[in-house]
Design a protein around this motif. Structure first.
Motif, PDB file in Angstrom:
ATOM      1  N   GLY A  39       0.791  -1.219   0.000  1.00 30.51           N
ATOM      2  CA  GLY A  39       0.000   0.000   0.000  1.00 30.51           C
ATOM      3  C   GLY A  39       0.825   1.271   0.000  1.00 30.51           C
ATOM      4  O   GLY A  39       0.287   2.364   0.210  1.00 30.51           O
ATOM      5  N   GLN A  40       2.133   1.145  -0.249  1.00 21.99           N
ATOM      6  CA  GLN A  40       3.006   2.309  -0.273  1.00 21.99           C
ATOM      7  C   GLN A  40       3.301   2.720  -1.723  1.00 21.99           C
ATOM      8  O   GLN A  40       3.347   1.886  -2.631  1.00 21.99           O
ATOM      9  CB  GLN A  40       4.325   1.997   0.431  1.00 21.99           C
ATOM     10  CG  GLN A  40       4.160   1.569   1.873  1.00 21.99           C
ATOM     11  CD  GLN A  40       3.567   2.676   2.728  1.00 21.99           C
ATOM     12  OE1 GLN A  40       3.912   3.857   2.570  1.00 21.99           O
ATOM     13  NE2 GLN A  40       2.651   2.314   3.643  1.00 21.99           N
ATOM     14  N   GLN A  41       3.482   4.031  -1.898  1.00 18.62           N
ATOM     15  CA  GLN A  41       3.828   4.532  -3.226  1.00 18.62           C
ATOM     16  C   GLN A  41       5.247   4.091  -3.574  1.00 18.62           C
ATOM     17  O   GLN A  41       6.107   3.978  -2.697  1.00 18.62           O
ATOM     18  CB  GLN A  41       3.705   6.051  -3.276  1.00 18.62           C
ATOM     19  CG  GLN A  41       3.682   6.612  -4.685  1.00 18.62           C
ATOM     20  CD  GLN A  41       3.208   8.061  -4.709  1.00 18.62           C
ATOM     21  OE1 GLN A  41       3.053   8.691  -3.669  1.00 18.62           O
ATOM     22  NE2 GLN A  41       2.959   8.586  -5.903  1.00 18.62           N
ATOM     23  N   LYS A  57      -7.515  -1.893   0.430  1.00 15.20           N
ATOM     24  CA  LYS A  57      -7.248  -3.169  -0.217  1.00 15.20           C
ATOM     25  C   LYS A  57      -6.139  -3.028  -1.259  1.00 15.20           C
ATOM     26  O   LYS A  57      -6.006  -1.977  -1.888  1.00 15.20           O
ATOM     27  CB  LYS A  57      -8.516  -3.707  -0.887  1.00 15.20           C
ATOM     28  CG  LYS A  57      -9.635  -4.023   0.091  1.00 15.20           C
ATOM     29  CD  LYS A  57     -10.845  -4.559  -0.642  1.00 15.20           C
ATOM     30  CE  LYS A  57     -11.969  -4.909   0.331  1.00 15.20           C
ATOM     31  NZ  LYS A  57     -13.161  -5.448  -0.371  1.00 15.20           N
ATOM     32  N   THR A  58      -5.388  -4.079  -1.485  1.00 16.52           N
ATOM     33  CA  THR A  58      -4.312  -4.063  -2.472  1.00 16.52           C
ATOM     34  C   THR A  58      -4.886  -4.109  -3.878  1.00 16.52           C
ATOM     35  O   THR A  58      -5.768  -4.923  -4.180  1.00 16.52           O
ATOM     36  CB  THR A  58      -3.382  -5.271  -2.270  1.00 16.52           C
ATOM     37  OG1 THR A  58      -2.841  -5.211  -0.961  1.00 16.52           O
ATOM     38  CG2 THR A  58      -2.259  -5.259  -3.287  1.00 16.52           C
ATOM     39  N   SER A  59      -4.390  -3.215  -4.733  1.00 20.38           N
ATOM     40  CA  SER A  59      -4.853  -3.184  -6.117  1.00 20.38           C
ATOM     41  C   SER A  59      -4.127  -4.253  -6.931  1.00 20.38           C
ATOM     42  O   SER A  59      -2.936  -4.494  -6.757  1.00 20.38           O
ATOM     43  CB  SER A  59      -4.595  -1.810  -6.733  1.00 20.38           C
ATOM     44  OG  SER A  59      -4.909  -1.825  -8.116  1.00 20.38           O
ATOM     45  N   ALA A  60      -4.868  -4.886  -7.811  1.00 19.02           N
ATOM     46  CA  ALA A  60      -4.279  -5.933  -8.667  1.00 19.02           C
ATOM     47  C   ALA A  60      -4.392  -5.555 -10.135  1.00 19.02           C
ATOM     48  O   ALA A  60      -4.431  -6.420 -11.010  1.00 19.02           O
ATOM     49  CB  ALA A  60      -4.973  -7.268  -8.408  1.00 19.02           C
ATOM     50  N   PRO A 116      -4.370   2.492  -3.001  1.00 19.51           N
ATOM     51  CA  PRO A 116      -5.163   1.607  -2.133  1.00 19.51           C
ATOM     52  C   PRO A 116      -6.170   2.372  -1.277  1.00 19.51           C
ATOM     53  O   PRO A 116      -7.183   1.797  -0.841  1.00 19.51           O
ATOM     54  CB  PRO A 116      -4.106   0.922  -1.261  1.00 19.51           C
ATOM     55  CG  PRO A 116      -2.845   1.004  -2.066  1.00 19.51           C
ATOM     56  CD  PRO A 116      -2.938   2.285  -2.801  1.00 19.51           C
ATOM     57  N   ALA A 117      -5.926   3.622  -1.015  1.00 20.84           N
ATOM     58  CA  ALA A 117      -6.865   4.409  -0.209  1.00 20.84           C
ATOM     59  C   ALA A 117      -8.225   4.499  -0.878  1.00 20.84           C
ATOM     60  O   ALA A 117      -9.264   4.586  -0.204  1.00 20.84           O
ATOM     61  CB  ALA A 117      -6.298   5.802   0.040  1.00 20.84           C
TER      62      ALA A 117
END
Length: 477
Positions: free
Chosen positions: A323-325, A372-375, A366-367
């Motif tokens: 979730g980090q840039q 949630k983690t983007s796929a 993700p915010a």
């Protein structure tokens, strides 16, 4: 002509024929000696009235032949031309060899070159875009990025090593030149003294001229003959040998390739410190040290800097599995944040220590997904699409390699043309000063018959004197 005078004439004929045979034997013995110039006996008729006057008349035909002078057969114009063409050939050979080494450093085309490594990186991002949640695809991307950085490091190290080896080779050449110039000066002094004493100097002159030709190949030297049998050696208008005096050389300038632009390697005289403008192999090596290798090092550094800046910026647009840039992918090895791109070179570029989860493959924050983690993998796809940019990294690298190939091809073609010219000049020079065994065989037979004829003449005069002394006035015989 009296009988005794005729006997003296026959004696000189015997000496001339013997002298001719000796010189012919010397030529045959040195047919394979490099730098040897064939020799010829200058035959000159002796006799004639020294001071003509009204009452000083004579019908005598005597005096014989003078065979004292033995000369080297050489063409001064061809020798000077050989110095120029030999120097040009050596210079182009060094320049072409330097470019060939640069090509070897880039290893293109081939599966070991940077192009194949770039292609593997783009393929890795494409695979990651298709399976952004798979740790294997993320690890593969990091491995390929690390391989690319190592490939840049290796190429830069090869260029640095080439620069160091070229400088060491030039330093060794300078030491060899110093030895040759001192030898030429010593030979000049010996030749001058021998000439004044009337001693033969042909072999000494051959040794000296061979050294001058060697200097022409090494630093583009030219020789200027003087009246006393010595030669002065100059390079680019600077005198290195004047009679029996030689001027030394040393290699000045930086010993580090990074400082080649501000303190370039150069040859200077000792004493005096005059900067020399050499030709020959030294000129080609100096070109490699000051232009060829530094230029390609700079282009490679620019590529590494552009690679780091472009991929870092594109990676920063995405989000990782945590979730980090996305953070920087490459830096100068210091690990500092933010990355100072001015310090990134092909020698220092390093993949930052990242875990597979930190590869920013997603383009969605993700915010916006409630944490949630983007796929989606869209940022990995954006990284892949950098390979399609017509002005991007691939295009820049291809332009670099093509320019190098063209430059090397032109240098090789120029060397090929120059080699043909140099070969023609050497053949013309060899046709004049080289030993031809067929010609020497003809000369040997000619002098042999001349010796036999002179000996027969001595026998005939001996018989005439015997008749004159022992038979004249004797009764009953």
């Amino acid at each position: 002509m009296s009988a005794l005078s005729a006997l003296n004439t026959a004696r000189t004929a015997l000496w001339a024929a013997q002298r001719g045979l000796d010189v012919t034997g010397q030529n045959v013995a040195n047919v394979n000696t490099e730098g040897y110039s064939r020799q010829r006996v200058d035959l000159q008729a002796m006799g004639g009235t020294a001071v003509p006057a009204v009452h000083s008349v004579s019908s005598a035909v005597d005096g014989g032949v003078d065979a004292e002078r033995v000369r080297r057969v050489r063409d001064a114009l061809l020798e000077a031309r050989a110095h120029l063409e030999t120097a040009d050939t050596a210079r182009l050979t060094a320049e072409s060899a330097a470019l060939s080494q640069v090509e070897e450093a880039f290893r293109e085309p081939g599966d070991k070159g940077l192009q194949s490594m770039l292609t593997a990186v783009w393929a890795g991002f494409s695979d990651l875009a298709n399976s952004p949640l798979t740790l294997a695809s993320r690890s593969q991307v990091l491995e390929r990025l690390d391989t690319l950085a190592s490939g840049l490091n290796t190429t830069r190290a090869a260029l640095d090593q080439q620069w160091d080896q070229t400088r060491d080779g030039l330093a060794a050449l300078v030491a060899d030149v110093d030895t040759s110039t001192r030898s030429i000066a010593e030979l000049n002094a010996t030749i001058r003294l021998s000439t004044l004493a009337g001693l033969p100097v042909n072999e000494l002159a051959d040794r000296r001229d061979a050294l001058v030709l060697q200097l022409a190949q090494q630093i583009g030297a030219t020789a200027v003959p003087r009246a006393d049998g010595v030669v002065d050696v100059t390079v680019g208008g600077t005198s290195l040998v004047a009679g029996g005096t030689a001027v030394g050389l040393r290699l000045a300038g930086t010993a580090e390739p990074d400082d080649a632009a501000t303190d370039p390697p150069r040859l200077v005289t000792v004493p005096g410190g005059t900067v020399l403008r050499p030709g020959g192999a030294a000129a080609g090596q100096l070109t490699a040290l000051t232009a060829t290798v530094p230029a390609h090092r700079t282009r490679l550094d620019d590529l590494a800097r552009s690679l780091a800046g472009t991929l870092n910026a594109a990676h920063a647009q995405g989000w990782d599995l945590e979730g980090q840039q996305g953070g920087p992918l490459f830096d100068d090895g210091s690990g500092a944040t933010p990355v100072d791109l001015t310090k990134v070179t092909a020698a220092t570029i390093t993949l930052r220590s990242l875990r597979p989860e930190q590869v920013a493959a997603a383009a969605t924050d993700p915010a916006t997904l409630g944490g949630k983690t983007s796929a989606d993998g869209r940022n990995a796809d954006a990284l892949f699409r950098l390979s399609l940019d017509t002005a991007g990294l691939d295009a820049t690298y291809r332009k670099l390699v093509v320019a190098l190939g063209v430059e090397s091809s032109v240098a090789a073609r120029n060397l090929e043309v120059q080699s043909v010219i140099s070969t023609q000049v050497d053949a013309a020079r060899e046709s004049v000063s080289g030993v031809n065994l067929d010609e020497e065989m003809t000369n040997m037979l000619s002098f042999q018959h001349a010796y036999n004829a002179a000996a027969r003449m001595v026998s005939a005069i001996d018989e005439a004197l015997d008749t004159l002394i022992n038979r004249t006035g004797v009764v009953g015989r």
